[in-house]
Design a protein around this motif. Sequence first.
Motif: not given
Length: 447
Positions: A42, A275, A277, A377, A407, A430, A434, A438
């Motif tokens: 992170s 966000g 991922i 992420l 991250r 995870q 996240f 975030c």
Amino acid sequence: MGSLSGIFQRPLVAAAAVAAASVTADLPDKLSPSKSLVTCFSPEQLDSSCTSNATRDSDSSWVSQISVSKLSTVSFVSRIRTPLPNTKDRFPHLGHNLNSNFSSSFVAASPTLVNLYQSAELVKGPKPNTSASALPTSASASDVLYRWHLPELHSLDISGYSDCSSEKQRTVVVLLGWLGAKQKHLKKYAELYTSMGFHAITFTFPMAEIMTYQVGGKAEQDIESLVKHLADWLEDEHGKNVVFHTFSNTGWLTYGAILEKFQEQDPSLMGKIRGCIVDSAPVAAADAQVWASGFSAAFLKKHSVATKRSFSSNELATGVLGSHVVASDPKPAVSEAALLLILEKFFQVVLNLPSVNRRLNNVVDILSSRPPSCPQLYIYSSADRVIPSVSVELFIEQQRRMGLEVRSCDFVSTPHVDHFRNNPQLYTTQLTHFLEDCVLTCCRRLS
């Protein structure tokens, strides 16, 4: 470029013949449980790693036990107010006020509306002329391009006093599948998010669309349809947001194409992305070897060496893994080696076609140089045989140099896009950290 149909089909028919000679079954539902050494970073831990040995508790994860909420049969569900997918274009005969009526109505108003809300599907082919042909029940599972998934009932706050529950219900997670992925493969990821209280959309490309790709053709029209649906939903009510979860380079490039359309149609939509991922990606360069590996894995499925786990250097040094003797990492079969060679030569030509190269560069430029300012992420593995971990790590560093919050977590020994199945507990942890740290502003305020 015109059409790549003829360009793709002749070499890929030959490649498919090689693949057919070595496969007789589909991708198995489960791989053998394994141990993995995991390294996660992170922003606060860039100079130190957290390592943990994790084993899979059983053949089926807890996510697989989550069932779809039967909203229409629950008496108190009428007290829950929650945003609905935009259905204005699906039912033209109901008039222009349909969407506003849905937004102000209760979920359990009608079993028909509940069924539509639970699974809003976009069907392949031209836009239907009648509303009946657009209903989800009229489409077979193989025809579905994307599906909308409701938050699980147990995750909803009935009282309406929870800021976090309300924020989750105004957030949709868009899952963009890998090459060859089907709706059934993304279902467990959607269930993970809906169990947390989020909406989820699962989007997949049929292999045929990728193999007959045209610039501005069917694949890009499908992305345009998804973008329109997302834009309608995000603009329908103040405070709605979106999170993207991409798989492999196919999902990552699809994400880039969506960003491109957001910027062209309504740049304010970029601010609603909270966000991103990225699972098992990216390789930003037009690398023929990477594309060959991806297509080979999609063709051969469980028979591809890409689906096999690699062993750590310590395991290889000792030559023992548990009670089994380990000779070396698995090698591709002769048929797969031949397929990889054919595909690599093929993509060395295709990726250098001016129109294809220009299109890829435009999308990669947005992802690399003009991404949204949201946190990111990256979930990847040093043992990935399709996407080299060094490419992922270089891209992560580039994003950090731009001042973005990034991250990452290296699962070390898990195969390509198979980290969740091999280590569901760590994968879930995870994602949860996240999202809470975030993405959800309510969680940040509480902390």
